[in-house]
Every structure is written in structure tokens, then in C-alpha cells.
Design a protein around this motif. Structure first.
Motif, PDB file in Angstrom:
ATOM      1  N   ASN A   1      28.252  60.299 -71.634  1.00  0.00           N
ATOM      2  CA  ASN A   1      27.533  60.231 -70.887  1.00  0.00           C
ATOM      3  C   ASN A   1      26.018  59.556 -70.641  1.00  0.00           C
ATOM      4  N   LYS A   2      25.884  58.968 -71.866  1.00  0.00           N
ATOM      5  CA  LYS A   2      24.802  58.272 -72.156  1.00  0.00           C
ATOM      6  C   LYS A   2      24.756  56.549 -72.149  1.00  0.00           C
ATOM      7  N   ALA A   3      26.178  56.094 -72.090  1.00  0.00           N
ATOM      8  CA  ALA A   3      26.824  54.802 -71.363  1.00  0.00           C
ATOM      9  C   ALA A   3      27.136  54.686 -69.919  1.00  0.00           C
ATOM     10  N   LEU A   4      26.793  55.931 -69.516  1.00  0.00           N
ATOM     11  CA  LEU A   4      26.940  56.125 -67.976  1.00  0.00           C
ATOM     12  C   LEU A   4      24.913  56.210 -67.262  1.00  0.00           C
ATOM     13  N   CYS A   5      24.767  57.353 -68.441  1.00  0.00           N
ATOM     14  CA  CYS A   5      23.961  57.672 -67.432  1.00  0.00           C
ATOM     15  C   CYS A   5      22.270  56.201 -66.646  1.00  0.00           C
ATOM     16  N   GLY A   6      23.126  57.133 -65.644  1.00  0.00           N
ATOM     17  CA  GLY A   6      21.553  56.421 -64.417  1.00  0.00           C
ATOM     18  C   GLY A   6      22.472  55.561 -63.560  1.00  0.00           C
ATOM     19  N   MET A   7      23.630  55.178 -63.580  1.00  0.00           N
ATOM     20  CA  MET A   7      24.979  54.444 -62.743  1.00  0.00           C
ATOM     21  C   MET A   7      25.486  55.464 -61.164  1.00  0.00           C
ATOM     22  N   SER A   8      25.360  54.635 -60.702  1.00  0.00           N
ATOM     23  CA  SER A   8      25.469  55.131 -59.334  1.00  0.00           C
ATOM     24  C   SER A   8      27.899  55.861 -59.155  1.00  0.00           C
TER      25      SER A   8
ATOM     26  N   GLU B   1      32.884  54.286 -61.192  1.00  0.00           N
ATOM     27  CA  GLU B   1      33.622  53.451 -60.958  1.00  0.00           C
ATOM     28  C   GLU B   1      34.664  51.893 -61.419  1.00  0.00           C
ATOM     29  N   ARG B   2      33.335  51.372 -61.372  1.00  0.00           N
ATOM     30  CA  ARG B   2      34.049  49.994 -61.504  1.00  0.00           C
ATOM     31  C   ARG B   2      33.828  50.076 -63.523  1.00  0.00           C
ATOM     32  N   VAL B   3      33.491  50.729 -63.993  1.00  0.00           N
ATOM     33  CA  VAL B   3      33.428  50.385 -65.270  1.00  0.00           C
ATOM     34  C   VAL B   3      34.788  50.931 -66.358  1.00  0.00           C
ATOM     35  N   VAL B   4      35.484  50.037 -67.071  1.00  0.00           N
ATOM     36  CA  VAL B   4      37.026  50.418 -68.050  1.00  0.00           C
ATOM     37  C   VAL B   4      35.889  51.518 -69.268  1.00  0.00           C
ATOM     38  N   LEU B   5      36.584  51.895 -69.533  1.00  0.00           N
ATOM     39  CA  LEU B   5      36.060  53.193 -71.230  1.00  0.00           C
ATOM     40  C   LEU B   5      37.235  52.630 -71.893  1.00  0.00           C
ATOM     41  N   ALA B   6      37.171  53.039 -73.247  1.00  0.00           N
ATOM     42  CA  ALA B   6      38.170  51.842 -74.466  1.00  0.00           C
ATOM     43  C   ALA B   6      38.227  53.325 -75.248  1.00  0.00           C
TER      44      ALA B   6
ATOM     45  N   GLU C   1      34.420  63.578 -68.693  1.00  0.00           N
ATOM     46  CA  GLU C   1      32.718  63.155 -68.333  1.00  0.00           C
ATOM     47  C   GLU C   1      32.692  62.004 -67.502  1.00  0.00           C
ATOM     48  N   ALA C   2      33.970  60.958 -66.448  1.00  0.00           N
ATOM     49  CA  ALA C   2      33.768  59.862 -65.872  1.00  0.00           C
ATOM     50  C   ALA C   2      33.828  60.254 -64.862  1.00  0.00           C
ATOM     51  N   ALA C   3      33.729  59.081 -64.004  1.00  0.00           N
ATOM     52  CA  ALA C   3      34.348  58.811 -62.943  1.00  0.00           C
ATOM     53  C   ALA C   3      36.091  59.141 -62.811  1.00  0.00           C
ATOM     54  N   ASP C   4      36.633  59.709 -61.823  1.00  0.00           N
ATOM     55  CA  ASP C   4      37.766  59.866 -61.582  1.00  0.00           C
ATOM     56  C   ASP C   4      38.812  58.922 -61.109  1.00  0.00           C
ATOM     57  N   LYS C   5      38.292  57.980 -60.857  1.00  0.00           N
ATOM     58  CA  LYS C   5      39.173  56.094 -60.645  1.00  0.00           C
ATOM     59  C   LYS C   5      38.728  55.609 -62.049  1.00  0.00           C
TER      60      LYS C   5
END
Ligand code: PGA
Length: 234
Positions: A139-146, A151-156, A184-188
Motif C-alpha cells: 500500500n505504501k509503495a503504491l501510494c498516490g499512483m493512478s 498496472e505498470r508496476v511489477v511486484l516481487a 492490495e494491488a491492481a488486477d493486472k
């Protein structure tokens, strides 16, 4: 993720070994050498479908930030991905959820794909707080992102106790935690597993429903091992 391994000439050699082994792949393959080896890597990767990634990036465009690198510097070197918030950065170099967020947003603004790392310590896993810890990190890493940016982020997902230790999370542990992260993340969003992934366990991990890929440290330093992981299904 080569971490602090390989000189520029060693980088060229390793990529030279990898190139014939990795071609016409159905998946995306990225190498992340140290910052000082990116130029050598760019040259060595010429004609290859292997993409180039960096291990960190600063959020300011330029200025008095000794030891840091900017998105423009990375772009000029052909970098398309950047690892952000690796647990080693968090543990040893004071990286916080806030700086992870700033770095990831700067990368996205420069059209570089951030590979954001999250994961719990052994103590946190044993005390039963894994889900809470990784959810908060995401949540904190993605804070403020549209939504479109997220959806362009890769999480590890990299359990800290499994990194470089030879101790892999069981495929069920990895899958269960990644399912929580996906909530917690975008579906894609692509979500990878990292932590002692190697040719011997890649197939089992990749067979799990929630695991979209791997972030490989130690085993990425040997061309044959890395290629064997890429070819886990062959
Ligand atoms: P490892 O490292 O594969 O050596 O455990 C993974 C990572 O830290 O990204």
C-alpha cells in the motif's frame, strides 16, 4: 538481480554466455547488473531480446545526491526496468516505504518499469504478521499512483529469510502471501516470487496460480542456471 557482483568486463562475458541460451522466449527476461556495468551491459545486449534493468534509482532529476543515479542517466543507457526497495536496501541502506514510493513513482514518470520488492523477516513470519506487513508495504509503495500507473508496476514478493540463504519459501507459502498482495494491488499487476529460486525449484514455484515470475539473485550469476530457470517448463 546481480547485486554487487560482476565488473564491466565480467558483465560483457556473462551476457555473451546468456545471449545464445535465451532467445525467442515466451516470457520477458531482464538482467539487472550494478550501475557501473550498465553501459557494458547495453553494448553486450545488442541484438538480444533480454532487457536491461538497474538496481536502484533516485527520485530527483539531478543534484547534490552523492552516489545516486537518476532516471535520465538510466534511460540513456537503455534501462527499461529498475528494482526498487530490495530488502537489502531496506536493511542496510535505510530505504523506507516512503523512499520506495518516491523512487517507484519517478521510474514510472520516466517510463521505466519499477520492480518493487516487499517481504517479511523470519521473526515477522513466526509471529504471524506476514500478511499485515506485506500489505502495508504494498500500500505504501503504491501510494498516490493512478490505477493505470499501478498496472505498470511489477511486484516481487521476497521473504527476507529466503534471500541468499538457500532456504526457499514453500510454494504454498509463496502463493498464499502473493494472493494477499494481489488483493492490495491492481488486477493486472505482475507479481514475482524471489528468494533462492533456482533450476531445481523454479518449476514448482512457477506452477502456482498466483506466481507470475521470478526475481533471481544468486542463480542469475551463472548463465546455465539462469537459462534453466527461464526454461523451467521445457
Ligand atoms: P537470491 O536473491 O535468489 O540469491 O535469494 C533474490 C533477490 O534478493 O532478489
Amino acid at each position: 538481480n546481480w547485486k554487487m557482483n560482476m565488473t564491466p568486463s565480467e558483465t560483457a562475458k556473462l551476457i555473451g554466455e546468456l545471449k545464445p541460451l535465451i532467445a525467442n522466449e515466451a516470457c520477458d527476461v531482464v538482467v539487472c547488473p550494478p550501475a557501473c556495468c550498465l553501459a557494458a551491459a547495453k553494448d553486450a545486449l545488442c541484438g538480444s531480446e533480454i532487457r536491461l534493468g538497474a538496481q536502484n534509482v533516485h527520485w530527483e532529476k539531478s543534484g547534490a545526491y552523492t552516489g545516486e543515479v537518476s532516471t535520465a542517466m538510466l534511460k540513456e543507457l537503455g534501462v527499461e526496468y529498475v528494482i526498487v526497495g530490495h530488502s537489502e536496501r531496506r536493511q542496510y541502506f535505510g530505504e523506507t516505504d516512503e523512499t520506495v514510493n518516491k523512487r517507484a513513482r519517478a521510474a514510472l514518470a520516466a517510463d521505466i518499469t519499477p520492480i518493487i520488492c516487499v517481504g517479511e523477516t523470519l521473526e515477522q513470519r513466526e509471529s504471524g504478521s506476514t500478511n499485515e506487513i506485506v500489505s502495508a508495504q504494498v500500500n505504501k509503495a503504491l501510494c498516490g499512483m493512478s490505477e493505470a500507473d499501478a498496472e505498470r508496476v511489477v511486484l516481487a514478493y521476497e521473504p527476507i529469510w529466503a534471500i541468499g540463504t538457500g532456504r526457499t519459501a514453500t510454494s504454498e507459502q509463496a502463493n498464499d502471501t502473493i494472493a494477499v498482495i494481489r488483493g492490495e494491488a491492481a488486477d493486472k499487476m505482475r507479481i514475482q516470487y524471489g528468494g533462492s529460486m533456482k533450476p531445481q525449484n523454479a518449476k514448482e514455484l512457477m506452477a502456482m496460480s498466483e506466481i507470475d515470475g521470478g526475481l533471481i539473485g544468486g542463480a542469475s550469476l551463472k548463465a546455465n542456471d539462469f537459462a534453466a530457470i527461464v526454461h523451467y517448463d521445457k
